[in-house]
Design an enzyme around this catalytic site. Sequence first.
Site, short mmCIF file in Angstrom:
data_model
loop_
_atom_site.label_atom_id
_atom_site.label_comp_id
_atom_site.label_asym_id
_atom_site.label_seq_id
_atom_site.Cartn_x
_atom_site.Cartn_y
_atom_site.Cartn_z
N SER A 20 77.63 -27.53 -28.42
CA SER A 20 78.06 -28.23 -29.18
C SER A 20 79.91 -28.27 -28.39
O SER A 20 79.80 -26.90 -27.55
CB SER A 20 78.04 -26.82 -30.25
N HIS A 37 52.09 -20.31 -44.87
CA HIS A 37 53.33 -20.23 -45.65
C HIS A 37 54.55 -20.01 -45.09
O HIS A 37 55.63 -19.67 -45.59
CB HIS A 37 52.99 -19.62 -46.88
N GLU A 43 64.44 -31.06 -31.03
CA GLU A 43 64.95 -31.31 -32.07
C GLU A 43 64.18 -33.00 -31.94
O GLU A 43 63.59 -34.24 -33.11
CB GLU A 43 65.97 -31.67 -32.62
N LYS A 95 77.57 -21.94 -29.40
CA LYS A 95 75.94 -23.12 -29.33
C LYS A 95 75.02 -23.13 -28.27
O LYS A 95 75.19 -23.42 -26.99
CB LYS A 95 75.99 -24.23 -30.58
#
Length: 459
Positions: free
Chosen positions: A274, A153, A287, A280
């Site tokens: 970024s 979980h 992704e 970043k």
Amino acid sequence: MWGGRFAEGPSAVMREINASIPFDKRLWRQDIAGSKAHVAMLGAQGIVSAGDADAIAQGLDRVAADFEAQGVPVDYALEDIHMVTESRLAEKIGPSAGRLHTARSRNDQVATDFRLWVRDALDEADAALGRFQDALIVRAEEHADSVMPGFTHLQSAQPVTLGHHLMAYYEMIGRDRSRLQDARVRLNLCPLGSAALAGTGFPIDREATAAALGFDGPTRNSLDSVSDRDFALDYLAAAAQCSLHLSRLAEEFVIWASQPFGFVKLSDQWSTGSSIMPQKRNPDAAELVRGHAGRILGCLTSLMVTMKGLPLAYSKDMQDDKPPVFEANDLLGLSIAAMTGMVESAEFRTDQMRGLAESGFATATDLADWLVREANVPFREAHHITGRAVARAEADGVRLDQLPLEALRAVDDRIDDRVYDVLSVDASVASRTSFGGTAPSRVREAIEAARSARAEERR
Ligand code: ARG
């Protein structure tokens, strides 16, 4: 090439909707190979003269050299790769080129070309996944003892080792590879010689063309041969399943690379910045692997839906079989390569992993198991006692192994100081020695077995 019965040519839109050449040009190598096998057989069987067969074979080599050097020209008037190849051949050798299509149809031709292409795609994916497994093995061995929280979980559950976690993906990829290999077995029969749908009256030798193209033999039913695409669907299903596995690892990298987790620092090569936030380091490749899985699954769905309502035998809908397969192949190839690179170069933050494993009461099960083993407490009761110990530790703001013995004995006086032997995360993982368990000794065994399996494959 089929204009004999028509007075007028097709409209521009008809030409465009009918053309597969913009995408099926990728089949040119397979189309040449299939034609060469076919014409050699026609010559050997005396269906065309030896002279014509030779001229056609040599002409096909010259066409192939042109395609190699200049690419395949896209001209809607020539519809597809089969017509482009044949018209190029006619430019090279003249009217005898017209004998190549004896005892053949584009229906068995495309079924053959496409099987050959998908066979290469299966083999390439399998080999790339083997290299990915190698990368997993190397990193798993490095981290056979590195403790991290194991989750259920996405809550800290029990400590595991990073090596064990990475080897879980080795197993998944192994099954993906076996699905690809399994698909290859079913695929590897040759449809060539099924002609349009009914076979042919010419005395062809289907065993010969099948063997020349590396198939195990000819397909057994001409209608099935020109109208089924389950070999492509098998490939897409295996690709989709594989992309799903890659996507889960990609998702873990996204989570692990986030600041609250900090389990991994992706190398510069696999991170992006970024344009507005200078601090970043984004896990874009991970992704995109996660994203590509959705598209690959879409490719499988697309071809399934294309095929579901088609009566036997060939229908033009089937021309739409190729774009989803090409797309899935390209996306899967990139995804495997990206995950391999990320795994190879990731900097795992083992201190951070360990810290989190220690802070989440992840050894609670070990306390319960200790009560069962050492104090003969039934597991259900031990579970309850341990729950109270966790509540006490939480209230005191300490880890389980930091609770003083009086505090533990206040919860249950059957606990004695030997319990501290099992409350550390290292003791916890070391104790999980059941076959397939996370104990470093077991993980090393699994790595050893994986290495031998890979060495065996290379022999
Ligand atoms: N371009 C076609 C395809 O990809 C080749 C087969 C055409 N056959 C036909 N009967 N029109 O499916």
